[in-house]
Design an enzyme around this catalytic site. Structure first.
Site, mmCIF file in Angstrom:
data_model
loop_
_atom_site.group_PDB
_atom_site.id
_atom_site.type_symbol
_atom_site.label_atom_id
_atom_site.label_comp_id
_atom_site.label_asym_id
_atom_site.label_seq_id
_atom_site.Cartn_x
_atom_site.Cartn_y
_atom_site.Cartn_z
ATOM 1 N N GLU A 606 0.829 -1.210 0.000
ATOM 2 C CA GLU A 606 0.000 0.000 0.000
ATOM 3 C C GLU A 606 0.861 1.257 0.000
ATOM 4 O OE1 GLU A 606 -2.379 2.183 -0.646
ATOM 5 O OE2 GLU A 606 -3.893 0.858 0.238
ATOM 6 N N ALA A 611 2.211 6.933 0.425
ATOM 7 C CA ALA A 611 2.565 6.565 1.811
ATOM 8 C C ALA A 611 1.410 5.827 2.487
ATOM 9 C CB ALA A 611 3.007 7.796 2.592
ATOM 10 N N LEU A 613 -1.712 6.590 2.723
ATOM 11 C CA LEU A 613 -3.074 6.788 2.185
ATOM 12 C C LEU A 613 -3.627 5.500 1.583
ATOM 13 C CD1 LEU A 613 -2.879 10.174 0.215
ATOM 14 C CD2 LEU A 613 -3.859 9.747 2.479
ATOM 15 N N GLU A 667 12.925 10.506 -1.579
ATOM 16 C CA GLU A 667 13.585 9.192 -1.629
ATOM 17 C C GLU A 667 15.021 9.422 -1.150
ATOM 18 O OE1 GLU A 667 12.517 5.970 -2.991
ATOM 19 O OE2 GLU A 667 10.626 6.961 -2.523
ATOM 20 N N LYS A 682 4.933 5.191 -9.552
ATOM 21 C CA LYS A 682 3.668 5.098 -8.815
ATOM 22 C C LYS A 682 2.489 4.945 -9.759
ATOM 23 C CE LYS A 682 5.225 7.594 -4.755
ATOM 24 N NZ LYS A 682 5.473 8.941 -4.220
ATOM 25 N N GLY A 796 6.481 11.172 4.044
ATOM 26 C CA GLY A 796 6.964 11.334 5.408
ATOM 27 C C GLY A 796 7.097 9.979 6.067
#
Ligand code: ADP
Ligand code: ASP
Ligand code: MG
Length: 813
Positions: A606, A611, A613, A667, A682, A796
């Site tokens: 996920e 991140a 979400l 990153e 992504k 984050g």
């Protein structure tokens, strides 16, 4: 009458025998009490070892003999007052001399028969019973010693003789009816054939001696005193969270012991069952504990499963061949061949095509079984009607036992799914027609894991143990460990999960602890851990073969990503925030998905997009409920969003990028973000999850970064950005002049994906996207105009760690 039996550990030393004496003293004097004892713990093995050494012409048998003698003499000296020692010491000495004489004979002949073995081991029980009799007399209990060989009559099947019950029962009745004494002691395990030659009842047979006496003499009760407080739901040496079985039926106890529950020797039940005599299993070292009662009826309201047991060292032998189909008599001949060679059949399965019969036997009998069966079917093998007997070794049996199983559906399903989820391959299955037992043959190396997962599935309503191995101890890894440390207790109570962090590794070291690593102190422990490579770490995880294992990749490493398939194929769940695997070749991504499906292991990532979400989860839910993704529009780079939200031409673009890196959004190499490559990965992952076969090369990238920034080191990258400040400022001002904001947007439509910087006007969904937030708009068949929107903090270490945490919890399902 009561018959009470004390096992090897109960009489292993003077200290233990004193406990036994206390138990006997507390028995009511109103009833006859018959005590049956085993040899001092370990002595039977030592006697056998001694005889074997002598037979092998190995003189060290004398050392073992000495050990046997010293142990018994010391026990007497510790146990009995000096003034009363002499007669028992001389009896012990005399028996030890006899053992020595026999061993010398074995040594000289170089030969050891089953008959001689029985003679030798019989001294174990003879010695222990005489010593304990002397001790009871020393405490003024008027005990009568009786040689069990004068009561228990058997055939001459040395090693595990068959009892002649009609003779035995008569002898026992006569003896106890005529003797006036109220306290008796007898050696367990030993018996005699019709010629008076010593035989034994099989290893663990003292239980059986006691049951035979209880049955013949119509005892009120039989008590088996041992070193555990009763019969447990599983072998305490395998499972830590075992539970006591307070009540169990004769049949259940028989099945459990037949399938390996050593606490009671399987034939023990039969003589007492026919007389309905209750059997208590009690603990010599905790006599106040209730124990287990074995009796006619089972517990009615309990679980359908009473216990789980296992037998190690099994071989599976299969007779196969097209010539067997429809022709009667093959199985008869197979079983005859085995029976004639005294090979005990533990479990049988036959495929309905009658094309093969599969039988589990003790591994020690595998060679003899092959010889016997191949000889019996020599003609059919030669004429190719059947294959030579196929033997598979290194197997084990696990069995679920319970009288109430027959009235419950779904037990087998639960059993196989628990094992399947843990990658335990089932080689053969048998369910007795009584439906009191379901047994599976599995690899020996899987026994501990299998018994534990089954125990969890059927008995541990409290919590399920999950073993977590983490790779990566950097930014996200550190936060994840901190969150785990904070929440482990909460999860235990709220989700009934006992998460154990059993491994933490970085690229240089691996910290391992099966009991769970102390998360308050992991940095120091990892620093002090031995050097290790990631590949080695992965191999160790596989070799450990722990149940409910989850591997968590919080690195950004290619090496770690290449190991997933190996893990999934062992049914180990993989949770990754590392995007490398899902954004590498479509083939590898596909392979991982297939392995996860085939081996029933969760593969969750996920946090690869947005991140913590719930983006991939939402997409998966839409698709699995039958929706179709037609279009996606997204801002997926927390870093780029932060950078363009904070850059207004006043501070340099480079310094804003540096701030994003310092705050932990980028990153490890920020160029991956700035180049748009991370966004490409992504959107590719989202497209793949939507069912699109797509590669990085298929994605258009309209990059805004000057070429020269992307070469050399990270320092060079910052220096080059400073040089190009005018370029960045121009981009900003062009947008600002139109009242627009800059957003790095990823889009997917009709199988095509693209990423690039766009001007976003105030009316657009993306305009009010602040800080490091991400947003995804899903346009689907069900959401054609107004999209389904997921929006929130998308970068984050803290939120990423919490997303990984959620995946870990999901992987336990
Ligand atoms: P003894 O010497 O008293 O005859 P055993 O060693 O033969 O004792 O049997 C007791 C042991 O059986 C226990 O110490 C335990 O490790 C083992 N055992 C295996 N399965 C079970 C079970 N289901 N319940 C209790 N004990 C078990
Ligand atoms: N002493 C024998 C054995 O070790 C019998 C028993 O303890 O029950 O097998
Ligand atoms: Mg025993």
């Amino acid at each position: 009458m009561q018959v009470i039996k004390f096992g090897g550990s109960s009489v292993a030393s003077a200290e233990n025998i004193n406990k036994v004496v206390d138990i006997i003293k507390n028995k009511p004097k109103t009833d006859k009490v018959v005590i049956v004892v085993s040899a001092l713990g370990g002595i039977t093995d030592l006697l056998l070892q001694c005889a074997q050494l002598a037979a092998n012409n190995n003189e060290t048998y004398k050392t073992s003999l000495q050990e046997i003698e010293t142990r018994h003499l010391n026990t007497v000296k510790e146990l009995i007052p000096v003034t009363q020692q002499s007669s028992v010491l001389s009896a012990v000495k005399k028996m030890c001399n006899e053992i020595e004489d026999i061993c010398n004979g074995i040594f000289l002949l170089g030969e050891l028969s089953e008959r001689t073995k029985d003679k030798i081991v019989s001294y174990g029980e003879l010695l222990s019973s005489q010593i304990i009799a002397a001790k009871l007399k020393a405490v003024e209990l008027n005990v009568q010693w009786k040689d069990a060989r004068e009561l228990i009559a058997t055939d001459s099947n040395f090693g595990a003789a068959f009892v002649d019950f009609s003779k035995t029962n008569t002898a026992i009745k006569n003896y106890f009816n005529t003797e006036a004494s109220s306290l008796f002691i007898l050696p367990g395990f030993i018996s005699a054939d019709t010629n008076g030659i010593t035989t034994t009842l099989g290893r663990g047979g003292s239980d059986y001696t006691a049951a035979i006496i209880a049955g013949a003499a119509d005892a009120k009760v039989l008590e088996i005193w041992t070193d555990v407080s009763g019969m447990m739901t599983a072998d305490p040496r395998i499972v830590t969270n075992i539970k006591l079985i307070p009540k169990i039926s004769y049949q259940e106890a028989m099945e459990l012991s037949h399938f390996g529950a050593k606490v009671i020797y399987p034939p023990t039940i039969q003589p007492v069952m026919s007389k309905n005599i209750p059997v208590w299993i009690k603990n010599t070292f905790a006599p106040q504990d209730e124990g287990t009662v074995i009796q006619n009826e089972s517990m009615k309201n309990g679980s359908a499963i009473r216990g789980i047991s296992s037998i190690n060292k099994i071989s599976l032998i299969s007779l196969e061949g097209s010539g067997m189909v429809g022709i009667p008599g093959f199985s008869k001949r197979l079983f005859e061949a085995l029976a004639n060679n005294k090979i005990n059949v533990i479990l049988i399965t036959q495929s309905s095509s009658e094309h093969s019969i599969c039988v589990a036997v003790d591994a020690a009998n595998a060679v003899a079984a092959k010889q016997a069966v191949d000889t019996a079917f020599a003609y059919e093998i030669e004429t190719k009607k059947v294959e030579p007997l196929f033997v598979e070794n290194d197997l084990a049996i696990v069995a679920l036992v319970g009288d109430n199983m027959k009235s419950h559906t779904g037990i087998a399903g639960r059993m196989f799914s628990a094992m399947g989820k843990n990658g335990v391959n089932i080689r053969a299955i048998a369910q007795g027609s009584s439906e009191r037992n379901i047994s599976s043959v599995i690899a020996l190396s899987d026994v501990t894991k299998a018994v534990n997962v089954l125990h969890e599935a059927f008995f541990e309503t409290t919590y399920k143990q999950v073993n977590v191995f983490i790779a990566g101890a950097g930014n996200v890894g550190g936060k994840l460990l901190a969150q785990l440390n904070q929440q482990l207790d909460y999860i235990k109570t709220s989700s009934r999960l006992n998460l154990k962090i059993v491994g933490i590794a970085n690229s240089k070291k691996a910290l391992l602890n099966d009991e769970g690593i102390d998360l308050n102190n992991w940095p120091a422990l990892l620093a002090a851990a031995p050097a290790n490579t990631i590949e080695n770490y992965i191999d160790t995880i596989i070799a450990k073969n722990l149940r409910n294992t989850i591997f968590v990749d919080v690195t950004a490493s290619d090496v770690v990503a290449t190991c997933y398939n190996k893990l999934l194929q062992k049914s180990i769940a993989v949770v990754a925030c590392n995007k490398v695997a899902c954004s590498s070749s479509y083939n590898y991504y596909q392979q991982l998905k297939e392995s996860a499906r085939e081996f029933n292991a969760k593969f969750l990532f996920e946090t690869n997009v947005g991140a913590g979400l719930p983006i991939i989860g939402t997409l998966n839910d839409l698709i699995s409920s039958g929706d179709k993704i037609n279009k996606m529009q997204a801002v997926l780079s927390g870093t780029l969003n932060f950078v363009f939200n904070n850059y207004d031409g006043k501070k340099s673009f480079a310094s804003v990028v540096k701030q994003a890196q310092d705050e932990g959004y980028t990153e490890p190499d920020p160029r991956l973000d700035l180049s748009g490559k991370d966004v490409m990965r992504k959107i590719m992952i989202l497209a793949r999850e939507s069912g699109e076969k797509i590669e990085m090369d298929d994605i258009a990238n309209n990059s805004f970064m000057p070429e020269s920034c992307m070469h050399g080191s990270v320092e060079n990258f910052y220096a080059e950005m400073e040089k190009h400040e005018a370029h960045f400022k121009a981009i900003y001002e062009e947008a600002a002049a139109k009242g627009n904001k800059l957003k790095f947007v990823a889009s997917y439509e009709n199988g095509k994906a693209a990423v690039g910087l766009q001007h976003i006007n105030p009316a657009h969904d993306f305009y009010h996207l602040y800080g490091k937030d991400n947003i995804v708009l899903f346009y689907t068949n069900r959401y054609p105009e107004q999209p389904m929107v997921v929006k929130g903090a998308g970068a984050g270490a803290d939120v990423t760690a919490s997303g990984v945490f959620a995946d870990v919890i999901r992987a336990t399902a």
